[in-house]
Design an enzyme around this catalytic site. Structure first.
Site, short mmCIF file in Angstrom:
data_model
loop_
_atom_site.label_atom_id
_atom_site.label_comp_id
_atom_site.label_asym_id
_atom_site.label_seq_id
_atom_site.Cartn_x
_atom_site.Cartn_y
_atom_site.Cartn_z
N ASP A 82 0.84 -1.20 0.00
CA ASP A 82 0.00 0.00 0.00
C ASP A 82 0.87 1.25 0.00
O ASP A 82 1.81 1.37 0.79
CB ASP A 82 -0.90 -0.02 1.24
CG ASP A 82 -1.97 1.06 1.22
OD1 ASP A 82 -2.44 1.39 0.11
OD2 ASP A 82 -2.32 1.57 2.30
N HIS A 83 0.58 2.17 -0.90
CA HIS A 83 1.27 3.47 -0.97
C HIS A 83 2.78 3.31 -1.01
O HIS A 83 3.51 3.99 -0.27
CB HIS A 83 0.85 4.36 0.20
CG HIS A 83 -0.54 4.89 0.07
ND1 HIS A 83 -0.89 5.91 -0.77
CD2 HIS A 83 -1.70 4.51 0.69
CE1 HIS A 83 -2.19 6.15 -0.68
NE2 HIS A 83 -2.70 5.30 0.20
N HIS A 208 -9.65 4.76 -1.18
CA HIS A 208 -8.80 4.92 0.00
C HIS A 208 -9.50 5.84 1.00
O HIS A 208 -10.41 6.58 0.66
CB HIS A 208 -7.45 5.52 -0.40
CG HIS A 208 -6.56 4.55 -1.11
ND1 HIS A 208 -5.43 4.02 -0.52
CD2 HIS A 208 -6.62 4.00 -2.35
CE1 HIS A 208 -4.84 3.20 -1.37
NE2 HIS A 208 -5.55 3.17 -2.49
N ASN A 230 -10.32 0.48 1.30
CA ASN A 230 -9.15 0.47 2.18
C ASN A 230 -9.50 0.97 3.58
O ASN A 230 -10.10 2.04 3.73
CB ASN A 230 -8.04 1.35 1.61
CG ASN A 230 -7.31 0.69 0.47
OD1 ASN A 230 -7.89 -0.04 -0.32
ND2 ASN A 230 -6.02 0.95 0.37
N VAL A 231 -9.09 0.20 4.59
CA VAL A 231 -9.35 0.57 5.99
C VAL A 231 -8.04 0.43 6.77
O VAL A 231 -7.43 -0.64 6.78
CB VAL A 231 -10.43 -0.32 6.61
CG1 VAL A 231 -10.59 -0.02 8.10
CG2 VAL A 231 -11.77 -0.13 5.89
N ALA A 232 -7.63 1.49 7.44
CA ALA A 232 -6.41 1.47 8.25
C ALA A 232 -6.63 2.12 9.61
O ALA A 232 -6.53 1.48 10.65
CB ALA A 232 -5.26 2.16 7.50
#
Length: 284
Positions: A82-83, A208, A230-232
């Site tokens: 991711d990223h 995101h 996307n979950v953070a």
């Protein structure tokens, strides 16, 4: 057979009208909760990690954990970069067995974004690795990257088609009003922009900054073409708040195997809700 590319996952989601959640993991407990919950709900999920996570845990360690847990639960998993921004870093991790990559060059001018992404796509496709890239830029902070709201900008639908065709990406992350981190108030998502992007681009679309979005908003984005959520931050917050509460109530606690259970329980609630919101239960 258990550690897979995200390409088939997202194509299935696009055909089925649901989304696959990508959960950013930060420690062993986060991974355990995500995999255990996904397996119990028979839901496809993506294990995502920023460069900071891979540095913290070690690429080989993360790969071994994902592979072992996928086999233990007989549940296919994708591990996703991711990223990530550096070609050499991506190439090293792909050679270590990672099969899903997000190259983030969204901070660059349009032509340079295309050039940087295409370089990664050309390399990754040699290894049957799926590639996601972002057009537009979200505000907020992800890992060590901070984007001020004034510098954030939305995805241009017409440019999105040119970008997808010029780069050969497998999925496109769009900017429609979300941001990294939690929201002080409900964001105003640009659903008409998302609908226009869907008309211009036939790739699976990625959202995101989904932490804290309402069920209604998540499900509306899925109707309009979002295939990956996307979950953070929501997981980090659940973990840390539950842990703080437990240690405040039990200041004598010293055994991580005991006090981490409350944090895992809080994260389990988040994961199960996100899976339900994405409509992917029973789709694995």
């Amino acid at each position: 057979m258990y550690v897979v590319s995200t390409k088939q996952m997202l194509n299935n989601a696009q055909r089925g009208g649901y989304a696959v959640p990508a959960f950013n993991i930060h420690n062993l407990e986060t991974m355990q909760v995500v995999v255990e919950t996904a397996a119990s709900m028979h839901a496809p999920v993506i294990i995502a990690g920023t460069p900071g996570t891979f540095t913290h845990a070690g690429t080989e360690n993360l790969m071994a954990l994902v592979s072992a847990m996928a086999k233990q639960y007989h549940h296919p998993l994708a591990i996703h970069l991711d990223h990530h921004t550096k070609f050499d870093d991506i190439a090293q991790k792909v050679r270590s067995g990672v099969r899903s990559v997000m190259i983030d060059a969204s901070h660059l001018p349009f032509a340079q974004n295309i050039s940087r992404v295409k370089e990664v796509v050309d390399f990754c496709h040699r290894f049957d690795v799926s590639v996601e890239a972002e057009l537009g830029q979200l505000g907020g902070q992800e890992d060590d990257v901070q984007v001020n709201e004034a510098d954030a900008f939305y995805t241009n639908p017409a440019q999105a088609r040119e970008f997808a065709e010029a780069t050969g990406i497998d999925s496109l992350a769009v900017a429609i009003g979300t941001a990294h981190g939690m929201y002080a108030s409900a964001p105003a998502l640009d659903f008409s922009r998302l609908e226009n992007i869907r008309q211009w681009v036939n790739l699976p679309l990625v959202l995101h900054g989904a932490s804290g979005l309402s069920t209604k908003d998540i499900q509306q984005t899925i109707k309009l073409g979002i295939c990956k959520i996307n979950v953070a931050t929501e997981l980090k917050n659940a973990f840390s708040q539950a842990l703080k509460n437990y240690l405040t109530e039990h200041p004598e606690a010293t055994d991580p195997r005991d006090y981490l259970q409350s944090a895992k329980s809080a994260m389990r609630d988040v994961v199960s809700k996100v899976i339900a919101d994405c409509g992917c239960e029973g789709r694995a």
